[in-house]
Motif scaffolding. Structure first.
Motif, mmCIF file in Angstrom:
data_model
loop_
_atom_site.group_PDB
_atom_site.id
_atom_site.type_symbol
_atom_site.label_atom_id
_atom_site.label_comp_id
_atom_site.label_asym_id
_atom_site.label_seq_id
_atom_site.Cartn_x
_atom_site.Cartn_y
_atom_site.Cartn_z
ATOM 1 N N ILE A 69 73.679 30.236 48.055
ATOM 2 C CA ILE A 69 74.604 31.192 47.443
ATOM 3 C C ILE A 69 74.081 31.676 46.103
ATOM 4 N N LEU A 70 73.625 30.750 45.264
ATOM 5 C CA LEU A 70 73.141 31.122 43.936
ATOM 6 C C LEU A 70 71.854 31.938 44.021
ATOM 7 N N THR A 71 70.997 31.611 44.975
ATOM 8 C CA THR A 71 69.781 32.403 45.178
ATOM 9 C C THR A 71 70.141 33.824 45.582
ATOM 10 N N ASN A 72 71.139 33.966 46.444
ATOM 11 C CA ASN A 72 71.587 35.283 46.880
ATOM 12 C C ASN A 72 72.154 36.077 45.718
ATOM 13 N N VAL A 73 72.885 35.420 44.834
ATOM 14 C CA VAL A 73 73.432 36.089 43.650
ATOM 15 C C VAL A 73 72.314 36.602 42.755
ATOM 16 N N ALA A 74 71.300 35.770 42.537
ATOM 17 C CA ALA A 74 70.176 36.170 41.689
ATOM 18 C C ALA A 74 69.417 37.338 42.304
ATOM 19 N N PHE A 75 69.134 37.278 43.602
ATOM 20 C CA PHE A 75 68.421 38.361 44.280
ATOM 21 C C PHE A 75 69.203 39.669 44.204
ATOM 22 N N THR A 76 70.511 39.582 44.453
ATOM 23 C CA THR A 76 71.341 40.786 44.406
ATOM 24 C C THR A 76 71.327 41.408 43.016
ATOM 25 N N ALA A 77 71.437 40.574 41.989
ATOM 26 C CA ALA A 77 71.427 41.076 40.617
ATOM 27 C C ALA A 77 70.114 41.776 40.293
#
Length: 209
Positions: free
Chosen positions: A108-116
């Motif tokens: 989840i946190l990796t996805n948040v970073a990638f999206t940002a």
């Protein structure tokens, strides 16, 4: 690069013998664990992530990258706890729940970073230049995907020879910190830039006024 290196390291550590600092998982068990985050990621991306994208992209990147550090640390910690249980001839009943939750949080946190990061890239240029900039960005992303597994494998081989199987995790943590520090130097990129023609018109209007 950090995320890819971590994804390369996790299966290797799961496969490693418990006495050497791993989990002694079979291929089937590794597959079950790595696929456990799929359902939760679908729910997160559909219901929660759209709301998060309204926040500061630089802050989202910070949450994603720095937030990935505790889950990264937990892999060797859980391996150590499991080893102590096995040594004492007991079963660590909380191992699977802990590993699944840890993997889901990491995903989840990796996805948040990638999206940002993707939104920051899109907001860094005028609309007319999106194709060029995204192409350049994906080129470097592909380079990281190509280098990551090779570097991860080499580091893992070195760490096993040195009897320090946590080397990859240390490198990943340092990369996460470096990534966050680099992102912190950027301006706030929270809005899409207007068209070049519109920007020129606005500039001429301001001059005339």
């Amino acid at each position: 690069m950090a995320a890819i290196l971590l994804d390369e390291t996790i299966p290797l550590m799961l496969k490693l013998d418990i006495q050497e600092g791993g989990f002694s998982f079979s291929s089937a068990e590794i597959g079950i664990l790595l696929s456990s985050s799929g359902f939760f990621m679908i729910i997160f991306c559909m219901l929660i992530l759209p709301s998060l994208t309204r926040l500061s992209k630089r802050m989202l990147n910070k949450w994603g990258t720095i937030g990935c550090i505790p889950p990264c640390i937990l892999w060797p910690v859980l391996a150590g706890i499991n080893h102590s249980y096995v040594t004492a001839h007991r079963s660590f009943h909380g191992l699977w729940p802990s590993l699944i939750v840890n993997y889901i949080v990491k995903a989840i946190l990796t996805n948040v970073a990638f999206t940002a990061v993707l939104m920051q890239v899109n907001h860094s240029v005028y609309y007319e230049d999106l194709g060029k900039v995204n192409g350049l960005g994906q080129t470097f992303a592909s380079l990281a995907r190509a280098i990551g597994p090779a570097v991860g494998g080499c580091l893992w081989s070195l760490s096993t020879k040195l009897n320090f199987v946590y080397l990859n995790f240390v490198i990943v943590i340092l990369l996460y910190i470096l990534s966050e520090r680099m992102n912190a130097t950027l301006p706030q990129l929270d809005e899409q830039k207007v068209h070049k023609s519109t920007a020129c018109t606005d500039t001429r209007t301001d001059i005339e006024l």
